[in-house]
Design a protein around this motif. Structure first.
Motif, PDB file in Angstrom:
ATOM      1  N   ASP A  78      -5.266   1.938  21.204  1.00 16.05           N
ATOM      2  CA  ASP A  78      -6.143   2.633  20.244  1.00 16.05           C
ATOM      3  C   ASP A  78      -5.437   3.679  19.379  1.00 16.05           C
ATOM      4  OD1 ASP A  78      -8.319   1.199  20.886  1.00 16.05           O
ATOM      5  OD2 ASP A  78      -9.287   2.734  22.123  1.00 16.05           O
ATOM      6  N   LYS A  79      -4.386   4.304  19.932  1.00 13.80           N
ATOM      7  CA  LYS A  79      -3.731   5.366  19.150  1.00 13.80           C
ATOM      8  C   LYS A  79      -2.729   4.813  18.141  1.00 13.80           C
ATOM      9  CE  LYS A  79      -4.446   9.103  22.379  1.00 13.80           C
ATOM     10  NZ  LYS A  79      -3.896   9.914  23.480  1.00 13.80           N
ATOM     11  N   MET A  80      -2.482   3.520  18.210  1.00 10.35           N
ATOM     12  CA  MET A  80      -1.572   2.922  17.217  1.00 10.35           C
ATOM     13  C   MET A  80      -2.445   2.201  16.191  1.00 10.35           C
ATOM     14  SD  MET A  80       1.713   1.890  19.507  1.00 10.35           S
ATOM     15  CE  MET A  80       2.589   1.296  18.078  1.00 10.35           C
ATOM     16  N   CYS A  81      -3.018   2.995  15.283  1.00 12.29           N
ATOM     17  CA  CYS A  81      -4.066   2.447  14.401  1.00 12.29           C
ATOM     18  C   CYS A  81      -3.850   2.861  12.948  1.00 12.29           C
ATOM     19  CB  CYS A  81      -5.424   2.917  14.899  1.00 12.29           C
ATOM     20  SG  CYS A  81      -5.561   4.707  14.938  1.00 12.29           S
ATOM     21  N   ARG A  82      -2.617   3.169  12.581  1.00 12.87           N
ATOM     22  CA  ARG A  82      -2.394   3.651  11.206  1.00 12.87           C
ATOM     23  C   ARG A  82      -2.143   2.501  10.233  1.00 12.87           C
ATOM     24  NH1 ARG A  82       2.649   7.162  11.575  1.00 12.87           N
ATOM     25  NH2 ARG A  82       3.134   5.481  13.018  1.00 12.87           N
ATOM     26  N   VAL A  83      -2.514   2.767   8.961  1.00 13.91           N
ATOM     27  CA  VAL A  83      -2.094   1.861   7.891  1.00 13.91           C
ATOM     28  C   VAL A  83      -0.714   2.342   7.469  1.00 13.91           C
ATOM     29  CG1 VAL A  83      -2.573   1.030   5.553  1.00 13.91           C
ATOM     30  CG2 VAL A  83      -4.464   1.492   7.137  1.00 13.91           C
ATOM     31  N   LEU A  84       0.299   1.488   7.511  1.00 18.38           N
ATOM     32  CA  LEU A  84       1.673   1.913   7.245  1.00 18.38           C
ATOM     33  C   LEU A  84       2.064   1.719   5.781  1.00 18.38           C
ATOM     34  CD1 LEU A  84       3.265   0.358  10.457  1.00 18.38           C
ATOM     35  CD2 LEU A  84       2.573   2.744  10.098  1.00 18.38           C
ATOM     36  N   ALA A  85       1.538   0.664   5.161  1.00 19.68           N
ATOM     37  CA  ALA A  85       1.896   0.383   3.759  1.00 19.68           C
ATOM     38  C   ALA A  85       0.923  -0.636   3.202  1.00 19.68           C
ATOM     39  CB  ALA A  85       3.315  -0.187   3.696  1.00 19.68           C
ATOM     40  N   HIS A  86       0.831  -0.672   1.875  1.00 22.25           N
ATOM     41  CA  HIS A  86       0.134  -1.812   1.274  1.00 22.25           C
ATOM     42  C   HIS A  86       0.796  -2.150  -0.045  1.00 22.25           C
ATOM     43  CE1 HIS A  86      -1.910   1.094  -1.317  1.00 22.25           C
ATOM     44  NE2 HIS A  86      -2.330   0.071  -2.054  1.00 22.25           N
ATOM     45  N   ASP A  87       0.632  -3.406  -0.453  1.00 21.62           N
ATOM     46  CA  ASP A  87       1.238  -3.876  -1.689  1.00 21.62           C
ATOM     47  C   ASP A  87       0.107  -4.489  -2.516  1.00 21.62           C
ATOM     48  OD1 ASP A  87       2.420  -5.470  -3.651  1.00 21.62           O
ATOM     49  OD2 ASP A  87       4.215  -5.824  -2.440  1.00 21.62           O
ATOM     50  N   ALA A  88      -0.346  -3.732  -3.515  1.00 21.18           N
ATOM     51  CA  ALA A  88      -1.522  -4.163  -4.279  1.00 21.18           C
ATOM     52  C   ALA A  88      -1.237  -5.467  -5.023  1.00 21.18           C
ATOM     53  CB  ALA A  88      -1.930  -3.063  -5.256  1.00 21.18           C
ATOM     54  N   ALA A  89      -0.017  -5.627  -5.524  1.00 14.99           N
ATOM     55  CA  ALA A  89       0.286  -6.829  -6.305  1.00 14.99           C
ATOM     56  C   ALA A  89       0.252  -8.077  -5.416  1.00 14.99           C
ATOM     57  CB  ALA A  89       1.653  -6.677  -6.954  1.00 14.99           C
ATOM     58  N   ARG A  90       0.805  -7.948  -4.213  1.00  8.76           N
ATOM     59  CA  ARG A  90       0.835  -9.112  -3.308  1.00  8.76           C
ATOM     60  C   ARG A  90      -0.419  -9.226  -2.449  1.00  8.76           C
ATOM     61  NH1 ARG A  90       6.595  -7.949  -2.651  1.00  8.76           N
ATOM     62  NH2 ARG A  90       7.741  -9.743  -3.470  1.00  8.76           N
ATOM     63  N   CYS A  91      -1.275  -8.210  -2.511  1.00  6.93           N
ATOM     64  CA  CYS A  91      -2.483  -8.161  -1.668  1.00  6.93           C
ATOM     65  C   CYS A  91      -2.129  -8.211  -0.181  1.00  6.93           C
ATOM     66  CB  CYS A  91      -3.439  -9.310  -1.989  1.00  6.93           C
ATOM     67  SG  CYS A  91      -4.322  -9.093  -3.516  1.00  6.93           S
ATOM     68  N   THR A  92      -1.138  -7.425   0.227  1.00  5.85           N
ATOM     69  CA  THR A  92      -0.795  -7.365   1.653  1.00  5.85           C
ATOM     70  C   THR A  92      -0.950  -5.935   2.158  1.00  5.85           C
ATOM     71  OG1 THR A  92       1.549  -6.969   1.209  1.00  5.85           O
ATOM     72  CG2 THR A  92       0.869  -9.273   1.530  1.00  5.85           C
ATOM     73  N   ALA A  93      -1.151  -5.816   3.442  1.00  5.36           N
ATOM     74  CA  ALA A  93      -1.204  -4.495   4.067  1.00  5.36           C
ATOM     75  C   ALA A  93      -0.457  -4.576   5.389  1.00  5.36           C
ATOM     76  CB  ALA A  93      -2.649  -4.080   4.313  1.00  5.36           C
ATOM     77  N   THR A  94       0.294  -3.519   5.703  1.00  4.04           N
ATOM     78  CA  THR A  94       1.003  -3.452   6.981  1.00  4.04           C
ATOM     79  C   THR A  94       0.339  -2.364   7.815  1.00  4.04           C
ATOM     80  OG1 THR A  94       3.032  -4.181   5.926  1.00  4.04           O
ATOM     81  CG2 THR A  94       3.257  -3.089   8.066  1.00  4.04           C
ATOM     82  N   VAL A  95      -0.090  -2.749   9.008  1.00  3.05           N
ATOM     83  CA  VAL A  95      -0.851  -1.811   9.847  1.00  3.05           C
ATOM     84  C   VAL A  95      -0.326  -1.851  11.275  1.00  3.05           C
ATOM     85  CG1 VAL A  95      -2.971  -2.082   8.488  1.00  3.05           C
ATOM     86  CG2 VAL A  95      -2.588  -3.577  10.461  1.00  3.05           C
ATOM     87  N   GLU A  96      -0.584  -0.760  12.012  1.00  2.00           N
ATOM     88  CA  GLU A  96      -0.258  -0.800  13.434  1.00  2.00           C
ATOM     89  C   GLU A  96      -1.260  -1.719  14.144  1.00  2.00           C
ATOM     90  OE1 GLU A  96       2.020   3.238  14.606  1.00  2.00           O
ATOM     91  OE2 GLU A  96      -0.127   3.485  14.230  1.00  2.00           O
ATOM     92  N   GLN A 110     -10.668   0.743   0.627  1.00  2.00           N
ATOM     93  CA  GLN A 110     -10.191   1.911  -0.146  1.00  2.00           C
ATOM     94  C   GLN A 110      -9.015   1.536  -1.036  1.00  2.00           C
ATOM     95  OE1 GLN A 110      -9.400   4.485   3.142  1.00  2.00           O
ATOM     96  NE2 GLN A 110     -11.526   5.207   3.279  1.00  2.00           N
ATOM     97  N   ARG A 111      -8.330   0.464  -0.676  1.00  3.06           N
ATOM     98  CA  ARG A 111      -7.180   0.010  -1.468  1.00  3.06           C
ATOM     99  C   ARG A 111      -7.531  -1.209  -2.317  1.00  3.06           C
ATOM    100  NH1 ARG A 111      -6.039   2.498   3.139  1.00  3.06           N
ATOM    101  NH2 ARG A 111      -4.165   3.779   3.292  1.00  3.06           N
ATOM    102  N   GLY A 112      -8.821  -1.527  -2.386  1.00  2.00           N
ATOM    103  CA  GLY A 112      -9.267  -2.666  -3.209  1.00  2.00           C
ATOM    104  C   GLY A 112      -8.992  -4.011  -2.590  1.00  2.00           C
ATOM    105  N   LEU A 113      -8.817  -4.062  -1.255  1.00  3.53           N
ATOM    106  CA  LEU A 113      -8.458  -5.314  -0.584  1.00  3.53           C
ATOM    107  C   LEU A 113      -9.480  -5.680   0.491  1.00  3.53           C
ATOM    108  CD1 LEU A 113      -4.629  -4.637  -0.030  1.00  3.53           C
ATOM    109  CD2 LEU A 113      -5.684  -6.068  -1.807  1.00  3.53           C
ATOM    110  N   ALA A 114      -9.389  -6.907   0.967  1.00  7.21           N
ATOM    111  CA  ALA A 114     -10.265  -7.349   2.065  1.00  7.21           C
ATOM    112  C   ALA A 114      -9.605  -8.511   2.795  1.00  7.21           C
ATOM    113  CB  ALA A 114     -11.610  -7.797   1.517  1.00  7.21           C
TER     114      ALA A 114
END
Ligand SMILES: Cc1cc2nc3c(=O)[nH]c(=O)nc-3n(C[C@H](O)[C@H](O)[C@H](O)COP(=O)(O)OP(=O)(O)OC[C@H]3O[C@@H](n4cnc5c(N)ncnc54)[C@H](O)[C@@H]3O)c2cc1C
Length: 463
Positions: A78-96, A110-114
């Motif tokens: 549960d404590k490893m729950c951060r969003v680490l990065a996102h790439d709006a152009a590629r529509c990717t997100a890196t998360v814990e 919040q970043r326009g993605l789903a």
């Protein structure tokens, strides 16, 4: 073993019991640890290995099996729950990997993605969801494992391993659905799409009408799922398509129909039927008539439309059959239920059978590996402390699924063991070899892994 480290990370009372969401499996881990970073995960794995302990990550504990159980070290992510990065152009997100899907939906929005497709709930962690190839529905949409474009895991030697389609392809194809057997996944990169709204339309119909034109029904919308009400011919088809973002939201929820009847009254009726099972077929007709025998249409954020209220804890089983076997498998299941109904001592089935569709996958242990599939899920009511007879239904269901080349959902308690899995998955032997290389000392082995991924007789030659 580094007990000072373990004491510092202890997040629940030592020896406290763990129960899965439905309360169907429990265990008593010696340690409940909550790592806060990848470095801490590495330190735990190394300490456990030195001390001869085993380690099991747990997400939200929603798997209806013992897959997350251990009596050794349980890692609450549960404590490893951060969003680490996102790439709006590629529509990717890196998360814990510990982030819950519901928090992921918010962070992505919040970043326009789903996420393109999710299942019935969003309580799971992304690490737990991909560990079992959790899926939604839609023939052009894969399961969550197939949406992962890169991940990082800590293997059983404490080594940090990165993989993607470009780097360490075998590990990538194995680790995207790995049942927790290859290591602790610390972060994932997910292929998303621009945030979208869905318009859903739910219509009553009959099972015959659906099965007579299953291909047409499956292709009639981007996302299609259906429910069949056993002991009846009633069925409901749910279709959803992306719609313009400025469409006003509408809700399908009715306080009286869904909350009062759909939850409280229905639950009471099911409880009473525990002692009068012959009431169950009439109850199935009534449930359909009161809640589902009408056309419903609504619009909302994609993930809200995909999710729905799964009511109360249940017994569940779900298998994936090749798409071209779906109609025959469902007809066979209906014939079995009908035959039971003619028998005064035959089984009675509580809940609708849920039917969903998933695109083929390149993930080695995805039930959709190299074939588009139809997931067929069976559910039985599970009253608190009062057992219901469901095993005869499960046996018949699994026999039918096997006869149609089915593969079980990994999260659910199923009876497909090592030898059968070897025949069912073309890359199973490769996965087993990779598991042995990633985890030579069996740090991530629990009863579930032993049952399903380890050859039954170690004296037998390996493939
Ligand atoms: C009410 C309900 C509705 C559901 N609906 C659906 C549905 O619509 N579609 C569907 O496909 N499934 C569905 N499921 C099943 C659910 O998606 C899976 O059981 C999923 O694995 C649960 O995620 P979790 O975070 O609770 O994982 P857990 O149950 O906690 O763990 C599952 C496995 O993942 C491993 N794991 C967890 N985190 C990590 C990590 N970071 N690294 C390595 N391994 C890890 C655990 O060790 C374990 O082996 C449903 C379950 C319930 C109870």
């Amino acid at each position: 073993m580094d007990s000072a480290l373990f004491e510092r990370l202890q997040c629940r009372r030592r020896g406290a019991r763990f129960r899965n969401w439905a309360g169907t499996f429990q265990c008593q881990p010696a340690w409940h640890l909550a790592p806060t970073s990848e470095q801490v995960v590495i330190a735990i794995v190394c300490a456990a290995r030195r001390g001869g302990l085993t380690v099991k990550a747990v997400g939200s504990g929603h798997s209806p099996s013992d897959i997350a159980c251990t009596d050794s070290v349980m890692l609450n992510m549960d404590k490893m729950c951060r969003v680490l990065a996102h790439d709006a152009a590629r529509c990717t997100a890196t998360v814990e990997a510990g982030i819950r899907l519901r928090d992921l939906h918010t962070a992505l929005a919040q970043r326009g993605l789903a996420l393109s497709a999710v299942g019935s709930i969003s309580d799971q962690s992304i690490g737990g969801a991909i560990a079992t190839a959790t899926h939604g529905t839609g023939l052009a949409y894969g399961d969550l494992s197939s949406a992962i474009t890169a991940l990082v895991l800590v293997d059983g030697t404490g080594a940090r391993r990165e993989c993607s389609a470009e780097a360490d392809r075998d590990l990538f194809d194995a680790a995207r659905c790995s049942l927790g057997a290859l290591g602790i996944i610390t972060q994932v990169t997910i292929q998303c799409e621009p945030a979208f709204m869905l318009r859903a339309v739910q219509t009553p119909t009959t099972l015959d009408a659906v099965l007579d034109d299953l291909d047409g029904v499956v292709q009639s919308a981007e996302h299609v799922r259906l429910w069949w009400f056993p002991h009846t011919d009633h069925a409901v088809v749910w279709r959803a398509n992306r719609t313009r973002a400025d469409t006003p939201r509408q809700s399908p929820e009715s306080l009286v129909r869904d909350r009062l009847y759909g939850f409280h009254v229905y639950q009471l009726q099911l409880y009473k039927a525990r002692f009068a099972p012959d009431d169950i077929p009439a109850l199935a007709h009534e449930h359909f008539a009161r809640r589902f025998d009408r056309r419903l249409e609504w619009v909302d954020d994609g993930f809200r439309v995909f999710n729905f209220d799964c009511l109360f804890p249940q017994y569940v089983n779900e298998w994936a059959v090749p798409l071209d076997r779906a109609a025959a498998a469902l007809r066979q299941l209906r014939a079995w239920v009908d035959a039971q109904q003619q028998d005064p001592r035959g089984a009675r089935v509580h809940f609708p059978v849920e039917v969903r569709f998933v695109r083929e996958s390149t993930v080695w242990l995805s039930p959709a590996y190299r074939r588009a599939v139809c997931y067929i899920g069976v559910i039985m009511y599970r009253p608190y402390r009062t057992p219901v007879p469901y095993k005869r239904y499960w046996r018949a269901f699994e026999d039918i699924m096997r006869a149609h080349h089915g593969r079980p959902h990994w999260a659910k308690a199923h009876t497909m063991l090592y030898p059968e899995l070897l025949a069912a998955y073309p890359r199973f032997a490769d996965f087993v070899r990779l598991r042995e290389a990633c985890d030579p000392d069996g740090v991530f082995v629990n009863d579930y892994i032993r049952r399903h991924l380890i050859p039954p007789d170690p004296a037998q030659p390996r493939l």
